[in-house]
Scaffold this active site. Structure first.
Site, mmCIF file in Angstrom:
data_model
loop_
_atom_site.group_PDB
_atom_site.id
_atom_site.type_symbol
_atom_site.label_atom_id
_atom_site.label_comp_id
_atom_site.label_asym_id
_atom_site.label_seq_id
_atom_site.Cartn_x
_atom_site.Cartn_y
_atom_site.Cartn_z
ATOM 1 N N THR B 17 0.817 -1.213 0.000
ATOM 2 C CA THR B 17 0.000 0.000 0.000
ATOM 3 C C THR B 17 0.854 1.269 0.000
ATOM 4 O O THR B 17 0.338 2.367 -0.128
ATOM 5 C CB THR B 17 -0.943 0.039 1.233
ATOM 6 O OG1 THR B 17 -0.135 -0.113 2.403
ATOM 7 C CG2 THR B 17 -1.967 -1.088 1.179
ATOM 8 N N GLY B 18 2.161 1.122 0.143
ATOM 9 C CA GLY B 18 3.039 2.295 0.105
ATOM 10 C C GLY B 18 3.157 2.827 -1.320
ATOM 11 O O GLY B 18 2.737 2.181 -2.285
ATOM 12 N N LYS B 43 -3.862 -2.948 7.109
ATOM 13 C CA LYS B 43 -4.578 -2.637 5.866
ATOM 14 C C LYS B 43 -5.248 -3.880 5.258
ATOM 15 O O LYS B 43 -5.606 -3.882 4.090
ATOM 16 C CB LYS B 43 -3.617 -2.013 4.835
ATOM 17 C CG LYS B 43 -2.897 -0.750 5.306
ATOM 18 C CD LYS B 43 -3.698 0.514 4.991
ATOM 19 C CE LYS B 43 -3.071 1.758 5.591
ATOM 20 N NZ LYS B 43 -1.974 2.285 4.790
ATOM 21 N N ILE B 96 14.078 -5.338 -1.721
ATOM 22 C CA ILE B 96 14.411 -4.126 -2.472
ATOM 23 C C ILE B 96 14.874 -3.028 -1.508
ATOM 24 O O ILE B 96 15.715 -2.200 -1.844
ATOM 25 C CB ILE B 96 13.169 -3.619 -3.262
ATOM 26 C CG1 ILE B 96 12.592 -4.731 -4.147
ATOM 27 C CG2 ILE B 96 13.478 -2.365 -4.061
ATOM 28 C CD1 ILE B 96 13.487 -5.230 -5.236
ATOM 29 N N GLU B 98 16.279 -0.271 0.803
ATOM 30 C CA GLU B 98 17.639 0.250 0.864
ATOM 31 C C GLU B 98 17.875 0.867 2.235
ATOM 32 O O GLU B 98 16.985 1.513 2.783
ATOM 33 C CB GLU B 98 17.802 1.329 -0.219
ATOM 34 C CG GLU B 98 19.173 1.985 -0.217
ATOM 35 C CD GLU B 98 19.322 3.052 -1.308
ATOM 36 O OE1 GLU B 98 18.390 3.208 -2.118
ATOM 37 O OE2 GLU B 98 20.362 3.712 -1.311
ATOM 38 N N TYR B 159 20.978 -2.177 -16.109
ATOM 39 C CA TYR B 159 20.093 -1.759 -17.196
ATOM 40 C C TYR B 159 20.938 -1.369 -18.419
ATOM 41 O O TYR B 159 20.599 -1.688 -19.559
ATOM 42 C CB TYR B 159 19.203 -0.579 -16.810
ATOM 43 C CG TYR B 159 18.466 -0.702 -15.488
ATOM 44 C CD1 TYR B 159 18.233 -1.938 -14.885
ATOM 45 C CD2 TYR B 159 17.977 0.432 -14.848
ATOM 46 C CE1 TYR B 159 17.555 -2.030 -13.679
ATOM 47 C CE2 TYR B 159 17.301 0.350 -13.643
ATOM 48 C CZ TYR B 159 17.102 -0.882 -13.058
ATOM 49 O OH TYR B 159 16.438 -0.966 -11.862
ATOM 50 N N GLU B 209 31.904 -4.592 -8.833
ATOM 51 C CA GLU B 209 32.360 -3.235 -8.526
ATOM 52 C C GLU B 209 33.327 -3.307 -7.360
ATOM 53 O O GLU B 209 33.509 -4.373 -6.758
ATOM 54 C CB GLU B 209 31.166 -2.324 -8.213
ATOM 55 C CG GLU B 209 30.395 -2.702 -6.959
ATOM 56 C CD GLU B 209 29.127 -1.858 -6.735
ATOM 57 O OE1 GLU B 209 28.533 -1.407 -7.727
ATOM 58 O OE2 GLU B 209 28.747 -1.678 -5.584
ATOM 59 N N HIS B 247 27.002 2.939 -2.981
ATOM 60 C CA HIS B 247 26.641 1.699 -2.277
ATOM 61 C C HIS B 247 27.450 1.572 -0.987
ATOM 62 O O HIS B 247 28.641 1.858 -0.972
ATOM 63 C CB HIS B 247 26.947 0.472 -3.149
ATOM 64 C CG HIS B 247 26.063 0.368 -4.360
ATOM 65 N ND1 HIS B 247 26.475 -0.274 -5.507
ATOM 66 C CD2 HIS B 247 24.819 0.812 -4.600
ATOM 67 C CE1 HIS B 247 25.496 -0.215 -6.393
ATOM 68 N NE2 HIS B 247 24.481 0.442 -5.877
#
Lengths: 379, 291
Positions: B17-18, B43, B96, B98, B159, B209, B247
């Site tokens: 719902t966010g 909710k 996901i 962060e 991407y 990286e 990061h």
């Protein structure tokens, strides 16, 4: 986030570690007074966020208050690896029979905190690790259960044979772990943890780095941030949640995403240019953020051109384009820009930017070549 | 085939719902992902884009048979949410979120290991098996089905590389973002193991990286356990030591974790390292041609 030795000593003290007594002062006269109150003989230690301060002359033993004042006079204002010493610790002198190392880091490979103890304290522990790794005893801690009394005793026994002293070392090992977890540290160490000739264990050094992600639940530690060496630009970037690192080159870059931002810098270098900065604007296309980022980059007079490289995924390129138009109205700069917007809504972005005199590029390689050509122009 | 997610994935969205959760739910449904439920405490009974919302993961899994969760829960509430998902019985949690404190992630990983639940992330873009399902925030349309398995510590760099693959005519079996934090649930070796066993994957692209030694360990692992060709790219050749490059895990500390060390380790393992993302399709063509 790094904190100073005296701040780490205060935290260690709160967790009951046997930290040697000290004062923090910013003037030679105050160093003298502090030395007098501790009977004259003290150690003066520079408080800077770099290693190797001892070798640089930032740590001195004083036999009396006059010498303490003279040492403080020399160390305060000293430049150690580009950082100016603003304050010194005046600590009591402890008589040392033997020196140990105890420390904890978060180990990426085991995904656990790893405890390290060594009987080779007081020296560069990384040198010990590479030259005589057998002298460092490592122990992975289960992060759910924490460190038990038995584990601490076992670690202590590896470096200290006298049971009375080993009990004190085990106690320090437990308390350091409590401080590490309680402060959300990414590193906590005491080097050296000393044993006096009377068999008393004391911590005469303290080092702690704190996990930035956890600062929201440690307001007291967050307030310890030393911003004296931060630039205005760094502070602005931090406030808006952008990552910014200043570099020496003349090609600025504004990118979304850390990996792509590093790659953009790398390609600038590879094509014969010098990147002026790392800047990850994050996932948002908020016009204010774009404008501030551009201000930050162009505030450096060395910057001759700027590459804006956005790969629209969730971030929509037309939003970024509108932010850019707003930014150019707000930011008064003659520095030429090369804009590469690709991914989601890139077509719409192109029409937003069509009325503006901007150089664009389709691919990353093309964008980098163009921005370097601009930087090299009449320089 | 694909790795970690496929046509059988029944997804629950934690934090549905966010703002982000609702937006991304729409993106995943549009891609064709089977989103069976969402969870936001308090909710329960609502619905978001036609997806029923529950108060707890236990209710959601019992009612809908969800086997995978994706979490958009804010960092400070994320750790208990991930553990709740695992305890409710899902096989995979894609985190996901962060900015979760590292020691919380360490505890979560420990608990999930005990339960046998895989975590991808945190601080990652998720995972997509083109043409099948998308459990993440990546733009679906740049992907297409094919023989390339991608594993990456980054988001937008991935991407960029997938877009290069698109222009070079190479589709993907799965594209996996493992995240940029110091502690992550699924690392390069886990992904390499899965790609090696996956029938659709013919070649693997590893995007690393600066920071840590995961790439070095991956190089060693490839030498010993991976027969499929691997090509790579390392970001951060120009990163200065001691500075965190966005990061949390991307930092050269104590002289360790440099791009140069990683490039050397990969090269020694016979893994070509691209100088730039646009070179990757050429390296893939060469690798597939050699077979």
């Amino acid at each position: 986030m790094k904190i100073h030795e005296h701040q780490a000593m205060e935290i260690f003290g709160e967790y009951g570690l046997p930290v040697s007594a000290f004062d923090v002062v910013t003037s030679p006269a105050a160093a003298r007074a502090a030395a007098e109150s501790r009977g004259g003989s003290v150690v003066i230690k520079a408080q800077v966020h770099v290693g190797g301060r001892g070798k640089a002359g930032g740590v001195k033993l004083a036999r009396d208050a006059g010498e303490a004042e003279r040492h403080a006079e020399r160390i305060l204002g000293m430049d150690i690896k580009g950082l100016t010493v603003e304050k010194v610790v005046v600590a009591e002198v402890v008589d040392i029979d033997r020196e140990y190392y105890i420390g904890i880091v978060v180990d990426r490979a085991t995904k656990k905190p790893v405890y390290m103890v060594s009987s080779e304290g007081g020296v560069d522990i990384e040198a010990v690790a590479s030259e005589t790794p057998e002298k460092i005893h490592k122990h992975s801690v289960n992060p759910e259960r924490g460190l038990s009394d038995a584990e601490a005793a076992e670690l202590a026994a590896k470096i200290e044979s006298d049971p009375l002293v080993a009990a004190q070392v085990a106690d320090a090992i437990l308390k350091l772990y409590a401080a590490f977890v309680g402060s959300d540290a990414s590193l906590a160490e005491i080097n050296p943890l000393v044993v006096t000739s009377d068999g008393i264990v004391r911590a005469i050094d303290a080092k702690m780095n704190i996990d930035d992600n956890a600062l929201y639940r440690h307001e007291d530690i967050a307030a310890m941030r030393d911003t004296s060496t931060d630039t205005v630009e760094l502070t602005k970037a931090r406030e808006l949640g952008m990552s910014f690192v200043k570099l020496d080159g003349n090609v600025g870059c504004l990118v979304n995403g850390a990996g792509l931002a590093m790659t953009t810098m790398d390609l600038i270098k590879q094509h014969g240019g010098e990147p002026a900065n790392f800047l990850d604007i994050g996932g948002s296309s908020n016009p204010d953020k774009v404008a501030t980022a551009l201000e930050i980059i162009t505030s450096d007079p060395k910057v001759r051109s700027v590459l804006i490289n956005i790969f629209g995924g969730i971030t929509r390129c037309d939003d970024v384009a509108r932010g850019l138009v707003h930014a150019m109205e707000r930011v008064n700069t003659d520095v030429p820009l090369v804009v590469r917007l690709t991914g989601t809504n890139a077509e719409e972005a192109r029409s937003v930017l069509a009325d503006h005199d901007l150089m664009t590029a389709d691919t990353l390689d093309e964008a980098v070549e163009k921005v370097i050509a601009l930087a090299g122009r009449d320089s | 085939m694909s790795i970690f997610v496929n046509d059988d994935t029944r997804l629950c969205v934690q934090g549905i719902t966010g703002r982000d959760g609702a937006f991304q739910t729409k993106g995943m449904i549009d891609y064709g992902t089977n989103v069976v439920c969402g969870v936001t405490p308090g909710k329960g009974g609502q619905s978001v884009h036609g997806v029923p919302v529950f108060d707890t993961m236990a209710d959601a899994v019992r009612e809908t048979g969800a086997n995978t969760s994706i979490t958009f829960v804010p960092a400070r509430f994320a750790a208990p949410a991930i553990i709740e998902a695992a305890e409710a019985g899902v096989d995979l949690v894609v985190a996901i979120s962060e900015g979760i404190p590292t020691l919380d992630v360490a505890k979560v990983y420990q608990r999930l290991s005990e339960l046998g639940t895989r975590m991808i992330g945190p601080n990652c873009p998720g995972v997509i098996s083109p043409g099948k399902t998308k459990v993440g925030i990546m733009p679906g349309w740049i992907h297409s089905e094919g023989p390339v398995g991608v594993v990456s510590r980054s988001g937008t760099l991935t991407y960029e590389v997938v877009d290069s693959l698109r222009r070079g005519g190479f589709g993907q079996s799965t594209v996996l973002g493992i995240g940029g934090d110091p502690i992550i649930g699924t690392n390069f070796i886990d992904a390499l193991t899965a790609y090696e066993a996956d029938a659709q994957t013919e070649v693997i692209v590893l995007l690393g990286e600066i920071g840590g030694t995961d790439e070095e360990q991956a190089a060693q692992f490839v030498t010993e356990h991976v027969d499929k060709p691997v090509v790579s790219f390392i970001a951060g050749r120009t990163a200065p030591p001691g500075k965190r490059m966005g990061h949390a895990g991307a930092i050269i500390a104590g002289g360790k974790g440099t791009a140069q060390e990683k490039i050397e380790a990969l090269s020694e393992a016979g893994i070509p390292v691209a100088d730039r993302p646009s070179d990757i399709p050429g390296l893939i063509a060469a690798a597939l041609g050699r077979k």
